[in-house]
Scaffold this active site. Structure first.
Site, PDB file in Angstrom:
ATOM      1  N   ASP A   1       0.988  -1.267  -0.073  1.00  0.00           N
ATOM      2  CA  ASP A   1      -0.159   0.132   0.008  1.00  0.00           C
ATOM      3  C   ASP A   1       0.773   1.227  -0.085  1.00  0.00           C
ATOM      4  O   ASP A   1       1.986   1.038   0.292  1.00  0.00           O
ATOM      5  CB  ASP A   1      -0.941  -0.111   1.282  1.00  0.00           C
ATOM      6  CG  ASP A   1      -2.292   0.863   0.989  1.00  0.00           C
ATOM      7  OD1 ASP A   1      -2.125   1.567   0.117  1.00  0.00           O
ATOM      8  OD2 ASP A   1      -3.277   0.538   1.784  1.00  0.00           O
ATOM      9  N   TRP A   2       0.265   2.416  -0.344  1.00  0.00           N
ATOM     10  CA  TRP A   2       1.282   3.511  -0.661  1.00  0.00           C
ATOM     11  C   TRP A   2       1.790   4.023   0.637  1.00  0.00           C
ATOM     12  O   TRP A   2       0.947   4.504   1.634  1.00  0.00           O
ATOM     13  CB  TRP A   2       0.363   4.639  -1.177  1.00  0.00           C
ATOM     14  CG  TRP A   2       0.519   4.743  -2.782  1.00  0.00           C
ATOM     15  CD1 TRP A   2       0.653   5.753  -3.663  1.00  0.00           C
ATOM     16  CD2 TRP A   2       0.383   3.483  -3.769  1.00  0.00           C
ATOM     17  NE1 TRP A   2       0.794   5.200  -4.776  1.00  0.00           N
ATOM     18  CE2 TRP A   2       0.553   3.823  -5.004  1.00  0.00           C
ATOM     19  CE3 TRP A   2      -0.122   2.199  -3.543  1.00  0.00           C
ATOM     20  CZ2 TRP A   2       0.267   2.923  -6.137  1.00  0.00           C
ATOM     21  CZ3 TRP A   2      -0.291   1.301  -4.771  1.00  0.00           C
ATOM     22  CH2 TRP A   2       0.037   1.613  -5.855  1.00  0.00           C
TER      23      TRP A   2
END
Length: 501
Positions: free
Chosen positions: A240-241
């Site tokens: 995930d970012w």
């Protein structure tokens, strides 16, 4: 052989490509090139791929990227979020929606759509429950697999997220989800397993949180033992970012790609770790190979360009929204209403009727191609008289500066002279978002007061709800009909009228 699977003949070609790369080039493939793109190595024919947020529409940002939906994005069809379409219990419907989103991705030159969200709704307070299909792992897995199947059949990759046990938003980047192995497997992982085994997604996104003390991004039991060795996943695992805590630990654990770009910092750390023997060269080769494989799969996608069939996709969004709606109560067969009765009168009450809450906030925030309202749709469908009263204050709506007592009195007056009162109530947009959780499961007090007053004035009252998570219904004994409208996407207003009539 589907596009979501690797043909055996491609194996040697992938290995040959990786063998041509320097250690620095291999390491570069394990980190994004920028916010949305993978790294290219042109000399060996490895292109850069674009990813964008989903899952209920395409969020391709026009300018600099951000993960929370702050930047403007190109118009795209906003289909019902997972909280709605999951209630249709129809993987073929989600496959059709996935295919439509894939077509829009192709037009915008997007290779991977970041969705669907498969996390279990452990708590009714989770601010992101609207992005997840179900409390039930079988439903979530089967419905989510349908979405991946439809998306990847058109040549666009899916990304199953957030792996795993990301069941709250508050403190999500530090919290540890401590779960015994049996419930972890039977509840929290089971939905992911269904999607992996039924639809063979190209990518999986690991979550921010720890699981039993270990970050998902550096958890070998999760990313390798379970995901690859037990379930047979053969695609790429991305973060995930901003979910990476220790990139050197994450690579051998099974994290192939860090997103977004680290500006070269993480690849340099990986190269140094390989040189001092902390990471085996074979682990770097495996991650690079999966990155190359993703570009080969994406290369089979149709060429970018063309136009979106806005009308057809809006019609599909309307169908999906109608299928998402749940009838909770219907005493005396009050519903369906008769649209052909010219003598009938309907009081439409509640600011949501003109200003719909149709999606949650955060990284899945879609810029819709159009937006139907229930007020317009009911007015068009009904042969009888239709009146409107906002009823309560709603930020950004025509009642924003109204006095609550006056608005409630106007709603009661409208209801008292109508054959049927239809009250639109729900959670305001700010209540449900990525990044934080709710603090209660109550509808706003002013809305409850309006429902109570309208029900007292008109015994034929229908309540239509707009909410992405659980809400209490203290008025359930006072009204004969309740319709759960969830968050229904851009065509939800017309779909609601379809169902009411």
């Amino acid at each position: 052989m589907t596009a979501s699977q690797s043909a055996p003949s491609h194996t040697s070609a992938l290995d040959d490509t990786v063998a041509q790369l320097t250690r620095e080039e291999k390491a570069s493939l394990t980190s994004g090139a920028d916010f949305w793109h993978t790294q290219a190595i042109e000399r060996v024919g490895i292109p850069s791929l674009m990813m964008t947020d989903g899952p209920h529409g395409l969020r391709k940002q026009e300018g600099a990227g951000d993960a929370l939906g702050l930047g403007a994005s190109v118009p795209s069809t906003c289909f019902p979020p997972a909280v709605g379409i999951g209630s249709a219990f129809d993987p073929d419907l989600t496959a059709r929606v996935g295919a439509a989103i894939a077509h829009e991705a192709i037009v915008q030159d997007v290779s991977v759509v970041l969705g669907p969200g498969i996390n279990i709704k452990r708590s009714p307070l989770c601010g992101r429950n609207f992005e997840y299909y179900s409390e039930d792992p079988l439903v979530a897995g089967v419905v989510g697999a349908g979405f991946i199947r439809g998306l990847q059949a058109e040549g666009v990759g899916g990304c199953v997220k957030h792996f795993a046990a990301n069941n709250q938003e508050t403190d999500r980047m530090r919290v540890s989800a401590d779960i015994d192995e049996r419930p972890l497997r039977e509840i929290y992982l089971r939905a992911f397993q269904q999607v992996i085994e039924l639809s063979h997604p190209w990518t999986v996104m690991c979550s921010y949180n720890r699981i039993n003390g270990v970050y998902s991004s550096e958890n070998p039991w999760l990313l390798t033992t379970v995901l690859r060795d037990e379930w047979g996943f053969d695609g790429l695992v991305m973060s995930d970012w901003g979910a990476v805590d220790n990139r050197v630990a994450g690579l051998p654990a099974g994290l192939d790609l860090e997103m977004p770009s680290s500006g070269g910092a993480s690849p340099a750390l990986i190269v140094a770790a390989v040189e001092r023997g902390e990471i085996a060269e074979s682990a770097l080769d495996a991650a690079a190979r999966r990155a190359v494989q993703l570009t080969r799969r994406a290369a089979e996608r149709p060429a970018a360009g063309g136009e979106i069939d806005v009308d057809a996709h809006h019609a599909l969004a309307r169908e999906a929204a109608g299928r998402s709606i749940v009838l909770l109560k219907n005493e005396g067969d009050l519903l369906p209403l008769d649209p052909k009765d010219a003598a009938a009168s309907f009081a439409v009450i509640g600011a949501f009727a003109k200003h719909p809450c149709y999606q949650g906030a955060g990284s899945s925030l879609i810029n819709p191609t159009r937006l139907d309202t229930a007020w317009d749709a009911i007015s068009e469908a009904a042969a009888g008289t239709v009146t409107y009263a906002p009823g309560f204050v709603l930020a950004g709506a025509d009642s924003a500066n109204g006095d609550p007592d006056t608005l409630r009195e106007e709603a009661v007056a409208a209801a008292g002279t109508a054959d049927v009162a239809i009250v639109f109530a729900g959670l305001p947009a700010a209540a449900e978002s990525e990044g934080y959780d709710r603090t209660d499961i109550d509808l706003p007090a002013d809305q409850l007061a309006v429902i109570e007053a309208v029900a007292a004035a008109n015994p034929r009252t229908v309540v239509v709800l707009s909410n992405g998570g659980v809400v209490l219904l203290p008025f359930r004994g006072a009204v004969p009909a309740i319709v759960e409208g969830w968050l229904l996407g851009q065509a939800g207003g017309s779909a609601t009228a379809d169902v009411l009539f």
